[in-house]
Motif scaffolding. Structure first.
Motif, PDB file in Angstrom:
ATOM      1  N   LEU A  57       0.809  -1.215   0.000  1.00  0.00           N
ATOM      2  CA  LEU A  57       0.000   0.000   0.000  1.00  0.00           C
ATOM      3  C   LEU A  57       0.850   1.275   0.000  1.00  0.00           C
ATOM      4  N   GLY A  58       1.903   1.309   0.820  1.00  0.00           N
ATOM      5  CA  GLY A  58       2.748   2.503   0.865  1.00  0.00           C
ATOM      6  C   GLY A  58       3.336   2.847  -0.488  1.00  0.00           C
ATOM      7  N   SER A  59       3.795   1.844  -1.196  1.00  0.00           N
ATOM      8  CA  SER A  59       4.357   2.051  -2.528  1.00  0.00           C
ATOM      9  C   SER A  59       3.288   2.506  -3.522  1.00  0.00           C
ATOM     10  N   MET A  60       2.103   1.924  -3.409  1.00  0.00           N
ATOM     11  CA  MET A  60       1.003   2.330  -4.296  1.00  0.00           C
ATOM     12  C   MET A  60       0.612   3.785  -4.052  1.00  0.00           C
ATOM     13  N   LEU A  61       0.550   4.188  -2.775  1.00  0.00           N
ATOM     14  CA  LEU A  61       0.239   5.581  -2.456  1.00  0.00           C
ATOM     15  C   LEU A  61       1.317   6.517  -2.967  1.00  0.00           C
ATOM     16  N   LEU A  62       2.561   6.112  -2.851  1.00  0.00           N
ATOM     17  CA  LEU A  62       3.674   6.923  -3.351  1.00  0.00           C
ATOM     18  C   LEU A  62       3.558   7.139  -4.850  1.00  0.00           C
ATOM     19  N   ARG A  63       3.313   6.072  -5.592  1.00  0.00           N
ATOM     20  CA  ARG A  63       3.180   6.199  -7.051  1.00  0.00           C
ATOM     21  C   ARG A  63       1.974   7.055  -7.434  1.00  0.00           C
ATOM     22  N   ALA A  64       0.855   6.875  -6.730  1.00  0.00           N
ATOM     23  CA  ALA A  64      -0.338   7.669  -7.021  1.00  0.00           C
ATOM     24  C   ALA A  64      -0.091   9.151  -6.743  1.00  0.00           C
ATOM     25  N   ALA A  65       0.537   9.449  -5.604  1.00  0.00           N
ATOM     26  CA  ALA A  65       0.817  10.849  -5.253  1.00  0.00           C
ATOM     27  C   ALA A  65       1.763  11.478  -6.273  1.00  0.00           C
ATOM     28  N   ASN A  66       2.771  10.740  -6.677  1.00  0.00           N
ATOM     29  CA  ASN A  66       3.704  11.265  -7.681  1.00  0.00           C
ATOM     30  C   ASN A  66       3.010  11.518  -9.009  1.00  0.00           C
ATOM     31  N   SER A  67       2.101  10.636  -9.395  1.00  0.00           N
ATOM     32  CA  SER A  67       1.394  10.827 -10.664  1.00  0.00           C
ATOM     33  C   SER A  67       0.463  12.035 -10.612  1.00  0.00           C
ATOM     34  N   LEU A  68       0.025  12.416  -9.404  1.00  0.00           N
ATOM     35  CA  LEU A  68      -0.822  13.602  -9.235  1.00  0.00           C
ATOM     36  C   LEU A  68      -0.001  14.873  -9.012  1.00  0.00           C
ATOM     37  N   GLY A  69       1.311  14.728  -8.991  1.00  0.00           N
ATOM     38  CA  GLY A  69       2.181  15.877  -8.802  1.00  0.00           C
ATOM     39  C   GLY A  69       2.346  16.302  -7.350  1.00  0.00           C
ATOM     40  N   ILE A  70       1.990  15.431  -6.419  1.00  0.00           N
ATOM     41  CA  ILE A  70       2.146  15.729  -4.989  1.00  0.00           C
ATOM     42  C   ILE A  70       3.565  15.358  -4.573  1.00  0.00           C
ATOM     43  N   ILE A  71       4.225  16.268  -3.908  1.00  0.00           N
ATOM     44  CA  ILE A  71       5.579  16.009  -3.444  1.00  0.00           C
ATOM     45  C   ILE A  71       5.493  15.038  -2.275  1.00  0.00           C
ATOM     46  N   THR A  72       6.186  13.894  -2.396  1.00  0.00           N
ATOM     47  CA  THR A  72       6.016  12.806  -1.439  1.00  0.00           C
ATOM     48  C   THR A  72       7.353  12.203  -1.048  1.00  0.00           C
ATOM     49  N   LYS A  73       7.429  11.745   0.205  1.00  0.00           N
ATOM     50  CA  LYS A  73       8.593  11.004   0.728  1.00  0.00           C
ATOM     51  C   LYS A  73       8.048   9.791   1.455  1.00  0.00           C
ATOM     52  N   ILE A  74       8.768   8.658   1.352  1.00  0.00           N
ATOM     53  CA  ILE A  74       8.349   7.453   2.064  1.00  0.00           C
ATOM     54  C   ILE A  74       9.445   7.012   3.032  1.00  0.00           C
ATOM     55  N   CYS A  75       9.048   6.635   4.233  1.00  0.00           N
ATOM     56  CA  CYS A  75       9.933   6.006   5.216  1.00  0.00           C
ATOM     57  C   CYS A  75       9.528   4.543   5.264  1.00  0.00           C
ATOM     58  N   SER A  76      10.360   3.682   4.736  1.00  0.00           N
ATOM     59  CA  SER A  76      10.014   2.268   4.652  1.00  0.00           C
ATOM     60  C   SER A  76      10.092   1.607   6.018  1.00  0.00           C
ATOM     61  N   ASN A  77       9.013   0.925   6.400  1.00  0.00           N
ATOM     62  CA  ASN A  77       8.987   0.232   7.684  1.00  0.00           C
ATOM     63  C   ASN A  77       9.157  -1.275   7.534  1.00  0.00           C
ATOM     64  N   ASN A  78       9.734  -1.707   6.420  1.00  0.00           N
ATOM     65  CA  ASN A  78      10.029  -3.128   6.254  1.00  0.00           C
ATOM     66  C   ASN A  78      11.188  -3.507   7.170  1.00  0.00           C
ATOM     67  N   LEU A  79      11.009  -4.586   7.895  1.00  0.00           N
ATOM     68  CA  LEU A  79      12.078  -5.027   8.799  1.00  0.00           C
ATOM     69  C   LEU A  79      13.388  -5.228   8.059  1.00  0.00           C
ATOM     70  N   SER A  80      13.332  -5.742   6.841  1.00  0.00           N
ATOM     71  CA  SER A  80      14.565  -5.997   6.091  1.00  0.00           C
ATOM     72  C   SER A  80      15.270  -4.701   5.696  1.00  0.00           C
ATOM     73  N   ASP A  81      14.546  -3.579   5.656  1.00  0.00           N
ATOM     74  CA  ASP A  81      15.143  -2.297   5.273  1.00  0.00           C
ATOM     75  C   ASP A  81      15.823  -1.584   6.432  1.00  0.00           C
ATOM     76  N   TYR A  82      15.290  -1.718   7.646  1.00  0.00           N
ATOM     77  CA  TYR A  82      15.867  -0.948   8.746  1.00  0.00           C
ATOM     78  C   TYR A  82      16.330  -1.800   9.922  1.00  0.00           C
ATOM     79  N   ALA A  83      16.046  -3.097   9.928  1.00  0.00           N
ATOM     80  CA  ALA A  83      16.377  -3.922  11.096  1.00  0.00           C
ATOM     81  C   ALA A  83      17.315  -5.065  10.717  1.00  0.00           C
ATOM     82  N   ASN A  84      18.592  -4.748  10.608  1.00  0.00           N
ATOM     83  CA  ASN A  84      19.587  -5.776  10.277  1.00  0.00           C
ATOM     84  C   ASN A  84      19.715  -6.825  11.365  1.00  0.00           C
ATOM     85  N   SER A  85      19.322  -6.491  12.594  1.00  0.00           N
ATOM     86  CA  SER A  85      19.429  -7.453  13.699  1.00  0.00           C
ATOM     87  C   SER A  85      18.539  -8.671  13.458  1.00  0.00           C
TER      88      SER A  85
END
Length: 105
Positions: free
Chosen positions: A16-44
């Motif tokens: 969903l986060g990625s889908m919202l990001l793509r939709a916002a970008n297609s509408l010209g909304i300036i967007t940033k995403i903070c990924s909460n996937n464990l594999s992205d931020y939790a190496n432990s």
């Protein structure tokens, strides 16, 4: 230019986060995403001690506290108008305090 939208969610293509990001970008909304996937931020989570800590700490990896601090830094620096959280990622009260202070919805 002010960031309009901050998404705290998964950046995997089918999530969903990625889908919202793509939709916002297609509408010209300036967007940033903070990924909460464990594999992205939790190496432990790649090691047995990290997985053990995850089980005994209420399903929070070692890096959870730092990730919340990173979200607060993004809110304070980018000052988004809207913050969207997808999924069930546990946020600290400090994140909500920072959003309130910056008049984010």
């Amino acid at each position: 230019m002010r960031i309009q939208l901050l998404i705290i969610g998964s950046n995997y293509y089918y999530e969903l986060g990625s889908m919202l990001l793509r939709a916002a970008n297609s509408l010209g909304i300036i967007t940033k995403i903070c990924s909460n996937n464990l594999s992205d931020y939790a190496n432990s989570m790649n090691h047995i001690p990290g997985k053990f800590f995850f089980k005994i700490s209420g399903k929070r990896p070692l890096e959870w506290w730092d990730f919340n601090k990173e979200i607060i830094r993004h809110i304070n620096h980018l000052q988004p108008k809207v913050i969207l959280v997808t999924g069930v990622f546990p946020l600290m009260d400090k994140v909500f305090d920072s959003a309130r202070k910056n008049n984010s919805k």
